[in-house]
Scaffold this motif. Structure first.
Motif, PDB file in Angstrom:
ATOM      1  N   ASP A   1       0.851  -1.179   0.000  1.00 37.05           N
ATOM      2  CA  ASP A   1       0.000   0.000   0.000  1.00 37.05           C
ATOM      3  C   ASP A   1       0.895   1.239   0.000  1.00 37.05           C
ATOM      4  O   ASP A   1       1.857   1.311   0.771  1.00 37.05           O
ATOM      5  CB  ASP A   1      -0.877  -0.036   1.261  1.00 37.05           C
ATOM      6  CG  ASP A   1      -1.928   1.040   1.272  1.00 37.05           C
ATOM      7  OD1 ASP A   1      -2.804   1.022   0.386  1.00 37.05           O
ATOM      8  OD2 ASP A   1      -1.873   1.900   2.168  1.00 37.05           O
TER       9      ASP A   1
ATOM     10  N   LYS B   1       0.679   5.432   0.006  1.00 35.77           N
ATOM     11  CA  LYS B   1      -0.064   6.690   0.068  1.00 35.77           C
ATOM     12  C   LYS B   1       0.913   7.848   0.108  1.00 35.77           C
ATOM     13  O   LYS B   1       1.907   7.797   0.831  1.00 35.77           O
ATOM     14  CB  LYS B   1      -0.932   6.760   1.327  1.00 35.77           C
ATOM     15  CG  LYS B   1      -2.011   5.735   1.385  1.00 35.77           C
ATOM     16  CD  LYS B   1      -2.770   5.840   2.696  1.00 35.77           C
ATOM     17  CE  LYS B   1      -3.757   4.704   2.834  1.00 35.77           C
ATOM     18  NZ  LYS B   1      -4.448   4.720   4.110  1.00 35.77           N
TER      19      LYS B   1
ATOM     20  N   HIS C   1      -2.931   7.553  -3.856  1.00 34.27           N
ATOM     21  CA  HIS C   1      -2.971   6.314  -3.082  1.00 34.27           C
ATOM     22  C   HIS C   1      -2.942   5.156  -4.064  1.00 34.27           C
ATOM     23  O   HIS C   1      -3.943   4.862  -4.718  1.00 34.27           O
ATOM     24  CB  HIS C   1      -4.230   6.283  -2.213  1.00 34.27           C
ATOM     25  CG  HIS C   1      -4.333   5.065  -1.356  1.00 34.27           C
ATOM     26  ND1 HIS C   1      -5.456   4.773  -0.631  1.00 34.27           N
ATOM     27  CD2 HIS C   1      -3.460   4.056  -1.090  1.00 34.27           C
ATOM     28  CE1 HIS C   1      -5.273   3.645   0.029  1.00 34.27           C
ATOM     29  NE2 HIS C   1      -4.068   3.195  -0.243  1.00 34.27           N
TER      30      HIS C   1
ATOM     31  N   LEU D   1      -3.181   1.509  -4.773  1.00 34.63           N
ATOM     32  CA  LEU D   1      -4.007   0.565  -4.028  1.00 34.63           C
ATOM     33  C   LEU D   1      -3.523  -0.876  -4.103  1.00 34.63           C
ATOM     34  O   LEU D   1      -2.994  -1.319  -5.121  1.00 34.63           O
ATOM     35  CB  LEU D   1      -5.430   0.622  -4.570  1.00 34.63           C
ATOM     36  CG  LEU D   1      -6.089   1.998  -4.578  1.00 34.63           C
ATOM     37  CD1 LEU D   1      -7.341   1.976  -5.428  1.00 34.63           C
ATOM     38  CD2 LEU D   1      -6.403   2.437  -3.163  1.00 34.63           C
TER      39      LEU D   1
ATOM     40  N   ASP E   1      -7.303  -5.501  -2.235  1.00 34.65           N
ATOM     41  CA  ASP E   1      -8.449  -5.448  -1.320  1.00 34.65           C
ATOM     42  C   ASP E   1      -9.066  -4.047  -1.280  1.00 34.65           C
ATOM     43  O   ASP E   1     -10.283  -3.894  -1.171  1.00 34.65           O
ATOM     44  CB  ASP E   1      -8.084  -5.937   0.082  1.00 34.65           C
ATOM     45  CG  ASP E   1      -6.994  -5.109   0.752  1.00 34.65           C
ATOM     46  OD1 ASP E   1      -6.209  -4.444   0.052  1.00 34.65           O
ATOM     47  OD2 ASP E   1      -6.932  -5.131   1.999  1.00 34.65           O
ATOM     48  N   GLU E   2      -8.241  -3.005  -1.391  1.00 39.90           N
ATOM     49  CA  GLU E   2      -8.761  -1.639  -1.451  1.00 39.90           C
ATOM     50  C   GLU E   2      -9.460  -1.375  -2.781  1.00 39.90           C
ATOM     51  O   GLU E   2     -10.444  -0.647  -2.843  1.00 39.90           O
ATOM     52  CB  GLU E   2      -7.634  -0.619  -1.242  1.00 39.90           C
ATOM     53  CG  GLU E   2      -7.280  -0.399   0.198  1.00 39.90           C
ATOM     54  CD  GLU E   2      -8.391   0.321   0.944  1.00 39.90           C
ATOM     55  OE1 GLU E   2      -8.652   1.507   0.680  1.00 39.90           O
ATOM     56  OE2 GLU E   2      -9.008  -0.330   1.799  1.00 39.90           O
TER      57      GLU E   2
ATOM     58  N   ARG F   1     -12.867  -2.772  -2.328  1.00 39.40           N
ATOM     59  CA  ARG F   1     -13.682  -1.949  -1.432  1.00 39.40           C
ATOM     60  C   ARG F   1     -14.197  -0.703  -2.155  1.00 39.40           C
ATOM     61  O   ARG F   1     -15.393  -0.412  -2.140  1.00 39.40           O
ATOM     62  CB  ARG F   1     -12.886  -1.533  -0.193  1.00 39.40           C
ATOM     63  CG  ARG F   1     -13.718  -0.699   0.796  1.00 39.40           C
ATOM     64  CD  ARG F   1     -12.881  -0.016   1.856  1.00 39.40           C
ATOM     65  NE  ARG F   1     -11.984   1.003   1.356  1.00 39.40           N
ATOM     66  CZ  ARG F   1     -12.366   2.233   0.965  1.00 39.40           C
ATOM     67  NH1 ARG F   1     -13.632   2.582   0.996  1.00 39.40           N
ATOM     68  NH2 ARG F   1     -11.470   3.108   0.549  1.00 39.40           N
ATOM     69  N   ILE F   2     -13.311   0.016  -2.809  1.00 35.16           N
ATOM     70  CA  ILE F   2     -13.703   1.260  -3.483  1.00 35.16           C
ATOM     71  C   ILE F   2     -14.624   0.972  -4.662  1.00 35.16           C
ATOM     72  O   ILE F   2     -15.614   1.673  -4.875  1.00 35.16           O
ATOM     73  CB  ILE F   2     -12.458   2.050  -3.916  1.00 35.16           C
ATOM     74  CG1 ILE F   2     -11.705   2.548  -2.673  1.00 35.16           C
ATOM     75  CG2 ILE F   2     -12.837   3.223  -4.823  1.00 35.16           C
ATOM     76  CD1 ILE F   2     -10.333   3.120  -2.963  1.00 35.16           C
TER      77      ILE F   2
ATOM     78  N   SER G   1      -5.202   3.551  -8.717  1.00 33.43           N
ATOM     79  CA  SER G   1      -4.943   4.490  -7.626  1.00 33.43           C
ATOM     80  C   SER G   1      -6.080   5.484  -7.514  1.00 33.43           C
ATOM     81  O   SER G   1      -6.861   5.668  -8.458  1.00 33.43           O
ATOM     82  CB  SER G   1      -3.626   5.240  -7.857  1.00 33.43           C
ATOM     83  OG  SER G   1      -3.766   6.181  -8.900  1.00 33.43           O
TER      84      SER G   1
ATOM     85  N   GLU H   1     -10.931  10.385  -3.393  1.00 34.10           N
ATOM     86  CA  GLU H   1     -12.094   9.500  -3.435  1.00 34.10           C
ATOM     87  C   GLU H   1     -13.404  10.275  -3.475  1.00 34.10           C
ATOM     88  O   GLU H   1     -14.355   9.866  -4.124  1.00 34.10           O
ATOM     89  CB  GLU H   1     -12.074   8.580  -2.202  1.00 34.10           C
ATOM     90  CG  GLU H   1     -12.614   7.216  -2.486  1.00 34.10           C
ATOM     91  CD  GLU H   1     -12.400   6.239  -1.352  1.00 34.10           C
ATOM     92  OE1 GLU H   1     -13.381   5.557  -1.008  1.00 34.10           O
ATOM     93  OE2 GLU H   1     -11.273   6.138  -0.828  1.00 34.10           O
TER      94      GLU H   1
END
Length: 188
Positions: free
Chosen positions: A87, A89, A94, A96, A99-100, A103-104, A138, A142
């Motif tokens: 990960d 940032k 970010h 990614l 798993d992120e 999620r997003i 990335s 968001e």
């Protein structure tokens, strides 16, 4: 299709670009703080946003697409990216982990942006390609929908990177060129 020797050279060049991006953080941090303060942000607040956080390498074998349950095998450049750091940032970027991405990609807000682009932004990646050919690479913001996507055009080839920010689209033929752009040396 990129030849084996050329691909090995690109992987080495990508590793160099990622190292430069990582180690030039101090310069970007100072520029961000100066700009944020010129827009009225306090120095303390600006410094609180001007961080770099790098997670340990974790095994990544495939990349989820925006289509539920559909993945793509890692290309050589993506595999090199995930062997470099986990990960990642930094200020407003970010990179990614899968798993992120999942999620997003499942959020109502993100799905809304994809739907809007598909319906109203002719020639955008979501307009041109199905969810099984798009992955999230990335996120820069968001809340505002600033993100970079992997576009899987042909099986076995490096995915392109398409970046969306402030109603602008930037296209890169692969991850190496995207990192060069992040480093201020765009070739496309």
């Amino acid at each position: 299709m990129i030849g084996t020797d050329a691909l090995q050279g690109m992987v080495l060049e990508l590793q160099d670009e990622m190292s430069q991006y990582r180690h030039q953080f101090g310069i970007r941090r100072n520029e961000f703080i100066t700009e944020a303060m010129s827009c009225g942000m306090s120095e303390v607040e600006a410094r609180s946003y001007a961080i770099q956080s790098i997670g340990p390498v974790v095994p990544v074998e495939c990349m989820p697409t925006l289509a539920p349950g559909k993945t793509r095998p890692l290309s050589p450049l993506l595999a090199a990216r995930y062997r470099y750091v986990g990960d990642w940032k930094e200020i407003d970027e970010h990179l990614l982990l899968p798993d992120e991405v999942l999620r997003i990609a499942r959020t109502e807000q993100f799905r809304g942006w994809i739907s809007d682009m598909r319906n109203y932004w002719v020639e955008s990646a979501p307009y041109r390609f199905g969810d099984d050919r798009l992955s999230l690479l990335s996120v820069a913001n968001e809340e505002e929908g600033h993100f970079s996507m992997l576009v899987w055009k042909e099986p076995g080839e490096e995915p392109e990177v398409w970046t969306y920010a402030s109603q602008h689209e930037y296209r890169f033929s692969h991850l190496l060129h995207w990192f060069k752009w992040l480093n201020g040396r765009s070739e496309e």
